[in-house]
Design an enzyme around this catalytic site. Structure first.
Site, PDB file in Angstrom:
ATOM      1  N   HIS A 298       0.803  -1.234   0.000  1.00 36.59           N
ATOM      2  CA  HIS A 298       0.000   0.000   0.000  1.00 36.59           C
ATOM      3  C   HIS A 298       0.825   1.269   0.000  1.00 36.59           C
ATOM      4  CE1 HIS A 298      -3.896  -1.963   0.858  1.00 36.59           C
ATOM      5  NE2 HIS A 298      -3.125  -2.862   1.445  1.00 36.59           N
ATOM      6  N   LYS A 482      -8.116  13.807   4.308  1.00 35.38           N
ATOM      7  CA  LYS A 482      -7.222  12.638   4.256  1.00 35.38           C
ATOM      8  C   LYS A 482      -6.210  12.809   5.382  1.00 35.38           C
ATOM      9  CE  LYS A 482      -6.342  13.921  -0.035  1.00 35.38           C
ATOM     10  NZ  LYS A 482      -6.531  12.683  -0.747  1.00 35.38           N
ATOM     11  N   ARG A 483      -5.401  11.779   5.677  1.00 29.76           N
ATOM     12  CA  ARG A 483      -4.358  11.967   6.688  1.00 29.76           C
ATOM     13  C   ARG A 483      -3.453  13.126   6.290  1.00 29.76           C
ATOM     14  NH1 ARG A 483      -0.824   7.282   6.637  1.00 29.76           N
ATOM     15  NH2 ARG A 483      -1.607   7.138   4.520  1.00 29.76           N
ATOM     16  N   LYS A 488       0.928  14.428   0.433  1.00 31.81           N
ATOM     17  CA  LYS A 488      -0.457  14.703   0.033  1.00 31.81           C
ATOM     18  C   LYS A 488      -0.657  16.195  -0.259  1.00 31.81           C
ATOM     19  CE  LYS A 488      -2.269  10.738   2.645  1.00 31.81           C
ATOM     20  NZ  LYS A 488      -3.056   9.906   1.712  1.00 31.81           N
ATOM     21  N   THR A 590      -8.449   6.386  -1.843  1.00 32.49           N
ATOM     22  CA  THR A 590      -9.802   5.832  -1.914  1.00 32.49           C
ATOM     23  C   THR A 590     -10.836   6.926  -1.653  1.00 32.49           C
ATOM     24  OG1 THR A 590      -9.413   5.096   0.344  1.00 32.49           O
ATOM     25  CG2 THR A 590      -9.324   3.412  -1.369  1.00 32.49           C
ATOM     26  N   LYS A 594     -14.678   7.846  -3.345  1.00 28.53           N
ATOM     27  CA  LYS A 594     -15.910   8.159  -2.604  1.00 28.53           C
ATOM     28  C   LYS A 594     -16.491   9.473  -3.107  1.00 28.53           C
ATOM     29  CE  LYS A 594     -13.767   5.742   1.174  1.00 28.53           C
ATOM     30  NZ  LYS A 594     -12.773   5.892   2.246  1.00 28.53           N
TER      31      LYS A 594
HETATM   32  C1  26Q Z   1       5.120   1.179   8.777  1.00 23.42           C
HETATM   33  C2  26Q Z   1       6.288   1.028   9.486  1.00 23.42           C
HETATM   34  C3  26Q Z   1       6.470   1.681  10.668  1.00 23.42           C
HETATM   35  C4  26Q Z   1       5.447   2.493  11.139  1.00 23.42           C
HETATM   36  C5  26Q Z   1       4.282   2.654  10.441  1.00 23.42           C
HETATM   37  C6  26Q Z   1       4.108   1.975   9.253  1.00 23.42           C
HETATM   38  C7  26Q Z   1       2.872   2.177   8.469  1.00 23.42           C
HETATM   39  C8  26Q Z   1       1.667   2.426   9.087  1.00 23.42           C
HETATM   40  C9  26Q Z   1       0.518   2.639   8.337  1.00 23.42           C
HETATM   41  C10 26Q Z   1       2.899   2.137   7.103  1.00 23.42           C
HETATM   42  C11 26Q Z   1       1.760   2.358   6.364  1.00 23.42           C
HETATM   43  C12 26Q Z   1       0.552   2.617   6.965  1.00 23.42           C
HETATM   44  C13 26Q Z   1      -0.647   2.909   6.219  1.00 23.42           C
HETATM   45  C14 26Q Z   1      -0.661   3.050   4.928  1.00 23.42           C
HETATM   46  C15 26Q Z   1      -1.858   3.437   4.174  1.00 23.42           C
HETATM   47  O1  26Q Z   1      -2.902   3.725   4.734  1.00 23.42           O
HETATM   48  N1  26Q Z   1      -1.740   3.467   2.854  1.00 23.42           N
HETATM   49  C16 26Q Z   1      -2.828   3.869   1.992  1.00 23.42           C
HETATM   50  O2  26Q Z   1      -3.507   2.701   1.585  1.00 23.42           O
HETATM   51  C17 26Q Z   1      -4.638   3.014   0.820  1.00 23.42           C
HETATM   52  C18 26Q Z   1      -5.378   1.723   0.542  1.00 23.42           C
HETATM   53  O3  26Q Z   1      -4.685   0.969  -0.374  1.00 23.42           O
HETATM   54  C19 26Q Z   1      -4.267   3.747  -0.441  1.00 23.42           C
HETATM   55  O4  26Q Z   1      -5.433   4.130  -1.114  1.00 23.42           O
HETATM   56  C20 26Q Z   1      -3.444   4.985  -0.107  1.00 23.42           C
HETATM   57  O5  26Q Z   1      -2.967   5.572  -1.296  1.00 23.42           O
HETATM   58  C21 26Q Z   1      -2.291   4.612   0.787  1.00 23.42           C
HETATM   59  O6  26Q Z   1      -1.597   5.765   1.225  1.00 23.42           O
END
Ligand code: 26Q
Length: 748
Positions: A298, A482-483, A488, A590, A594
């Site tokens: 992701h 979004k976050r 972004k 996503t 929406k």
């Molecule tokens: C990894 C290592 C250490 C600490 C945190 C993390 C970590 C935590 C959360 C890495 C990634 C996430 C979350 C990622 C995320 O939400 N990605 C989003 O996924 C969506 C669904 O596929 C996509 O639509 C978005 O583009 C993408 O940013």
């Protein structure tokens, strides 16, 4: 499910003298008892979806809608003098951060509605994503004690199925809480709660505890292993009850999907159990794992690619560390026969004393997928180039999708009713039917515009009630929710707004249609720059909204505590959706889908799924700008933001506000944001090309502003988006997973 019996149960509920909370529990429980009594056929093959996040949102209205009793329940209780809408105050189950967690929730919804057996596995955090409020424009975080007031009537504690998870220094009991996901099938989301000593219970206390210290990292490893091992332990044990040790048949009944790398310890645990407990050879166990696991990536952000120190893992999970090291050697032996040294190094499981969780996932998975076409191409060409070269058959794309039940039928009843009237109910089962609604038909356009106006009014009322800000009624509603992350580029929107503000003050935009910018975002607790950007936007909001010269034409609001429930209000009430990430950085997005489903036009870059959204509407219904992914490298080679701004004095004027005292900056946070644009910090100056893309961004915003004056034309673009959104339904995405990855042959 016996609908009549449920209606009778609801009618029998006595409301007198009961609190809202008591009634909420009682009504939910009545629905749950019906759901739990519905018999289920044992499936041939089940998908286990491993995810560290499940962002389910409020379940009450969604479940009543799924059960087909929402309207009638509202009437029943209205007659008793009780308004079910008060349950809009129920806390969201915010057991996730953003896209990845919400995607898991949409996929559970679609699998159940399509009749595919799928069980989600994750952690039942005591505290979900923090609650956010602003004080002097700054983000304040508060623990999200989501169970405290409303409890969790939609889950059932299954103490009878608890399982021990063993660490070197402690044994933790994983107690499952099962939430039924109601649809054509009733599937289950199983979240494990850690129980035992106070130390043990910490494991399921917080979502993403800070991992900047060794203890923090150890806790993260414990969380990941905890739920992965609990799920794998149960699945393997249940399999042996029916099939003995005939593990060759395991992939006939089970397929595992890793939602990013957070559950990669499930691979190690699977191998550990098969070899240690059931005495399979390592080679045999790996062979079965390869037929069972699949991995979805992701993100390509380097800082989000998980690597764990071998020493750290050894400290609390020596056997797991041993298995992963063995897997590393096993893979290397396999590769050494035919792959180059460079390739084997790149694909290596142990790299520089750390386990690369992504490399474990890629090696062991039968299929590896990205979440939008461009993202999958980037995985093949860059992130996993060596693996792709040597095992290209593994890689495929499955573009994300969102559930039309929550993101259209539930959050935009007016639009759904219009579709029902125009098409009957068939579109509810296949969104492709929406294409029969002609976007040039005057009546359709009128009906759509009227619905959009209602949703905007509802949104304005909601924001007034929550934030105390009265939105301009006759304005273009432009949203970026979004976050908060630099890639972004909320900062780019902030600078664009300031530019518009100065131009309006200078009398340079005489025909400007009033615009309202709506932001919603949480910044990770330790992400200082993101927090500073929130403060900057709140400062701009105060400046703009307080300026009598412009505040009838420009308005900015940053809503507090953005989450699934807020999204359900903002998205239908938006005209223009901002999706402006630097090309190549947003895996898919996503939110963009929406918005499209609710008839907002996209103003964005050619990134993630935006590209496919533009394709689906054949171009002219959306607004695209900015550097393309193929151009970025070249641009960066010769890009000097200082020089760029020196030649662009109007841009200088807006970036100067970060340092020239326009806004109070006692702690120097805004100065640091300024530094990120012009100096080498932890990234190169203007790493995300905020300034580079700003002039085109402004032009595009002004183009939207002009186009909006032609109300009919704009409504046409919006309606075309809504009626061409079938491709972005999670039903389509789940069908693709089922066919191409999970090989589920369910007749449905
Ligand atoms: C990894 C290592 C250490 C600490 C945190 C993390 C970590 C935590 C959360 C890495 C990634 C996430 C979350 C990622 C995320 O939400 N990605 C989003 O996924 C969506 C669904 O596929 C996509 O639509 C978005 O583009 C993408 O940013």
């Amino acid at each position: 499910m016996n609908r009549d019996r449920l209606i009778e149960k609801l009618k029998a509920i006595d409301v007198t003298g009961k609190t809202e909370q008591e009634l909420y529990t009682e009504i939910s429980k009545a629905c749950m008892s019906e759901i739990m009594e519905t018999p289920q056929k044992a499936p041939a093959k089940t998908v286990s979806y491993f995810s560290v996040e499940f962002l389910m949102g409020r379940m009450f209205f969604n479940n009543l809608m799924a059960l087909g009793v929402l309207d009638e329940a509202k009437e029943i209780f209205e007659e008793k003098g009780f308004d079910l809408n008060c349950f809009e105050d129920v806390e969201d189950a915010a057991l996730g951060n953003g896209g990845l967690g919400r995607l898991a929730a949409c996929y559970l919804d679609s699998a159940a509605n399509l009749g595919y057996p799928m069980c989600g596995y994750g952690i039942r955090y005591q505290y979900g994503l923090f609650k956010q409020r602003f004080e002097d424009g700054c983000q304040i975080e508060e623990a999200d004690d989501w169970l405290k007031i409303w409890g969790d009537p939609w889950s059932v504690r299954r103490a009878d199925e608890k399982i021990d998870v063993v660490f070197k220094d402690m044994t933790v009991t994983a107690v499952p809480y099962d939430m039924p996901i109601y649809g054509k099938r009733i599937n289950t989301l199983r979240l494990f709660q850690a129980e035992g000593s106070p130390e043990a219970e910490k494991i399921s206390e917080y979502l993403y505890p800070a991992d900047d210290t060794e203890d923090g990292k150890l806790l993260r490893i414990r969380q990941e292993y905890f739920f992965s091992a609990a799920a794998v332990g149960q699945l393997v044990k249940n399999f042996t009850k029916k099939n003995g040790k005939n593990f060759d048949r395991f992939p006939e009944f089970h397929v595992f999907q890793l939602n990013d790398t957070h559950a990669v310890f499930a691979v190690a645990e699977f191998l550990r159990l098969l070899t240690k407990e059931y005495k399979l050879t390592f080679v045999h166990a790996v062979d079965i794992a390869k037929k069972t696991f699949n991995y979805t990536n992701h993100t390509i952000l380097p800082e989000a690619l998980e690597c764990w120190d071998v020493k750290l893992v050894e400290k609390i999970l020596p056997e797991v560390a041993h298995i992963l090291t063995r897997l590393h050697l096993h893979a290397k032996r396999e590769w050494d026969m035919s792959y180059s040294v460079e390739d084997t190094t790149e694909m290596s499981i142990v790299r520089g004393g750390r386990f690369s969780m992504a490399n474990v996932a890629v090696y062991v998975s039968g299929r590896v997928n990205g979440v939008a076409e461009i993202h999958t191409e980037i995985l093949k060409k860059r992130l996993f180039a060596a693996a792709y070269k040597n095992a290209s058959y593994k890689f495929l794309n499955v573009t994300n999708g969102v559930t039309p039940r929550r993101w259209l039928m539930l959050c935009n009843r007016e639009l759904a009713d219009f579709y029902d009237e125009s098409l009957g109910l068939k579109w509810r089962f296949d969104l492709n039917e929406l294409r029969e609604i002609h976007c040039t038909n005057e009546n359709n356009l009128k009906a759509f515009a009227a619905i959009k106006a209602i949703k905007k009014r509802q949104l304005a009322e909601y924001i007034e009630q929550k934030e105390g800000v009265k939105l301009l009624p006759d304005a273009i509603y432009v949203s970026q929710v979004k976050r908060l992350h630099e890639y972004k580029r909320q900062l780019m929107t902030a600078l664009a707004i300031l530019y518009l503000y100065f131009d309006l003050k200078d009398g340079k935009l005489p025909d400007f249609t009033p615009m309202v910018f709506i932001f919603g975002a949480k910044a990770a607790g330790g992400y200082k720059r993101a927090k500073a950007i929130i403060k900057f936007i709140n400062d701009i909001a105060e400046l703009v909204n307080g300026d009598e010269e412009v505040n009838a034409r420009l308005q900015v609001v940053f809503v507090q505590n953005y989450g699934v429930s807020y999204a359900e209000k903002i998205i239908p009430g938006t005209d223009v959706s901002l999706q402006v990430s630097t090309a190549g950085f947003e895996a898919s997005g996503t939110g963009n889908m929406k918005f499209m489903m609710n008839g907002a036009v996209t103003l964005g870059t050619l990134d993630g799924a935006n590209i496919e959204i533009v394709e689906a509407t054949r171009g002219w219904h959306n607004y695209i700008f900015g550097a393309k992914v193929t151009e970025i490298e070249k641009i960066k080679a010769n890009y000097d933001p200082c020089e760029f701004v020196a030649q662009n004095l109007k841009i200088k004027r807006v970036t100067d506000t970060l340092t020239d005292g326009t806004f109070e900056d006692e702690g120097g946070e805004l100065k640091e944001v300024y530094a990120s644009l012009f100096e080498q910090t932890y990234n190169s100056p203007d790493h995300y090309l905020v300034l580079y893309d700003l002039p085109q961004y402004l032009e595009t915003l002004l183009m939207v502003n002009r186009d909006y004056q032609d109300k009919e034309l704009f409504a046409r673009k919006q309606l075309a988006n809504a009626t061409h959104s079938a491709r972005f339904s999670s039903d389509r995405a789940i069908e693709e997973y089922a066919e191409k990855i999970w090989k589920l042959n369910i007749s449905h």
